[in-house]
Enzyme design. Sequence first.
Site, short mmCIF file in Angstrom:
data_model
loop_
_atom_site.label_atom_id
_atom_site.label_comp_id
_atom_site.label_asym_id
_atom_site.label_seq_id
_atom_site.Cartn_x
_atom_site.Cartn_y
_atom_site.Cartn_z
N HIS A 115 114.76 -0.67 125.25
CA HIS A 115 114.32 -2.01 125.65
C HIS A 115 113.92 -2.06 127.12
O HIS A 115 113.82 -3.14 127.71
CB HIS A 115 115.42 -3.03 125.39
CG HIS A 115 115.94 -3.02 124.00
ND1 HIS A 115 115.12 -3.25 122.92
CD2 HIS A 115 117.18 -2.77 123.49
CE1 HIS A 115 115.85 -3.16 121.80
NE2 HIS A 115 117.10 -2.86 122.13
N HIS A 117 114.56 -4.82 117.58
CA HIS A 117 114.76 -3.54 116.90
C HIS A 117 113.91 -3.50 115.64
O HIS A 117 114.22 -2.77 114.69
CB HIS A 117 116.23 -3.33 116.53
CG HIS A 117 117.17 -3.66 117.63
ND1 HIS A 117 117.78 -4.89 117.73
CD2 HIS A 117 117.57 -2.94 118.69
CE1 HIS A 117 118.54 -4.90 118.82
NE2 HIS A 117 118.42 -3.73 119.42
#
Lengths: 331, 331
Positions: free
Chosen positions: B57, B219
């Site tokens: 991320h 995700h």
Amino acid sequence: MKKFVNDPANFVPEMLEGVALANPEMLRYVPEYNIIHRADRPHNDKVSVIQGSGSGHEPAHIMAVGPGMLDAASPGGVFSAPPMEFCYECIKLMNSPKGVLVLINNYQGDRMNWDMAVEMAQAEGINVKSFVIDDDVAVQDSTHTVGRRGVAGNFFVIKACGAAAERGASLDDLLKLAEKVNSQVRSMGVALTSCTPPAKGKPIFEIGDDEMEVGVGIHGEPGRRRDKMKPADAIVDEIFDAVSSDLPFKSGDRVALMINGLGGTPISELYVLYRRAAQRCSDAGLTIARNYVGNYCTSLEMAGASLTLLRLDSELEDLLAAPAEIATRIF
Amino acid sequence: MKKFVNDPANFVPEMLEGVALANPEMLRYVPEYNIIHRADRPHNDKVSVIQGSGSGHEPAHIMAVGPGMLDAASPGGVFSAPPMEFCYECIKLMNSPKGVLVLINNYQGDRMNWDMAVEMAQAEGINVKSFVIDDDVAVQDSTHTVGRRGVAGNFFVIKACGAAAERGASLDDLLKLAEKVNSQVRSMGVALTSCTPPAKGKPIFEIGDDEMEVGVGIHGEPGRRRDKMKPADAIVDEIFDAVSSDLPFKSGDRVALMINGLGGTPISELYVLYRRAAQRCSDAGLTIARNYVGNYCTSLEMAGASLTLLRLDSELEDLLAAPAEIATRIF
């Protein structure tokens, strides 16, 4: 084509409008000529530093406008040079008694249009001069180039000249400074994927699932060769060798090291590349005085990266450390 | 899989090593526990603010470590929570008499491991408390979540708490502040492509050439629905409506507006999205006091973007404007 785009014909104007809306105090947008300029420019007290090239390389060049950087940028369409009129209007708009410096990346379309615009402005008595950047060591001539291409090293020319202009340097001093930075900076990149200009709607070149283009240009121009994918460290080793042997950089040099993403590569991978590049600098006796990891000069959503080394002296270190502000801030 | 990677098993450690090498004065790397922490922390004079979640991320969360932001981050593998021992060691390492605040994004793996680590540390007498962020309005529960997911709004919780901690706020004050920011922030995203974790070697989900996932998780978790691609403005309209109606935001509100790239989308497209979002704010009577356009919380090379709105008051405006420094600087 999967992109955040409305009518592809409006892609560049809508981006520029977005940049201006996001920076209402710092920037102004002139829709007639695709110009983004500092809200507080021109003033009579400094040389104006400007640039314009194809769009699609953001943050270069329109998001490099701001205090201590460019005074204005005039982009063309995606991967196409700004029309001569845009260049000419940009020079006129940024005219200053101290002069105007045009920084041009070495592509034939950009050179032709800016050269004509500079001549027209000079004929009207405007004190404007231009300088051509050509830091890419990958190939000698290229699809759109006679001589080497100008790529991410351009950032350092802008940063140094922007800082020096802010401090009151003359146009002639800035030309010498641009020449100095350009003579000390070298770059080379590698592409893992192609990219798709919105108005074209299809990739600018084809590349296999296991291939990379070594020495790619920022418009997808062919590089040194097409090769099979390799581990990250092996890729860094090849481009580091090409870049560092070209100047050549020597043990004891202080350098700025940039790992530049081409647009579609996550920053995590750029730091994997930085790790190896820093090891190689250390092994070669180069001291990394400043480093830059991120997207500086991109090719839309192309996956890939380039490595730039700049040899520093105390003047350049000082100029790179000078304050600056641009649209691509994080905070 | 076309990525800059060596052995996929070393992807995260090599990235962390790169981040530390690029920030030798500001950051330290503890390889045993994947920890990146401020070189000048901990001191006894402030609460330590820490976070850890899956990697992939970036710049969240390891590149959000620095003065005025996080004191430390402990990432797990790509898209997997940090092991409980890493969390525990991170708390112990950042222990301060004023306390430790753990900011957790709402995913079951992260919550479970951090909760256990916090309990263990508390049992040893460490003054540590945690807060869970859940700003994503897309879905109520999700693949890895009971309740809403924590996404890019996380940045604002870190920024506000980081600034307040720097000014000497107590642990209880910071918990109240985190609660306040989280209660005033809302996000939603859309994915145009999937992404490929290095160790997995294949995309985490399939998506058609003309499809987008509206309300995607970071995700790749399913969102509200799979839809056909639409023009940029129509996409912004949908996520703006979902986000702004949730709090709800009201005419007269001052807001921070973030257009967050998911990793593979060029910044040019993010400004096309910003343009429309700014128009919508104006139409709704919202004043954009601060804006953020770029990659803040990504999903590797996923093409896509999210929109975050934070309702401001004078305290939050002041904290967002406070100085901060992180690894993802441009200069």
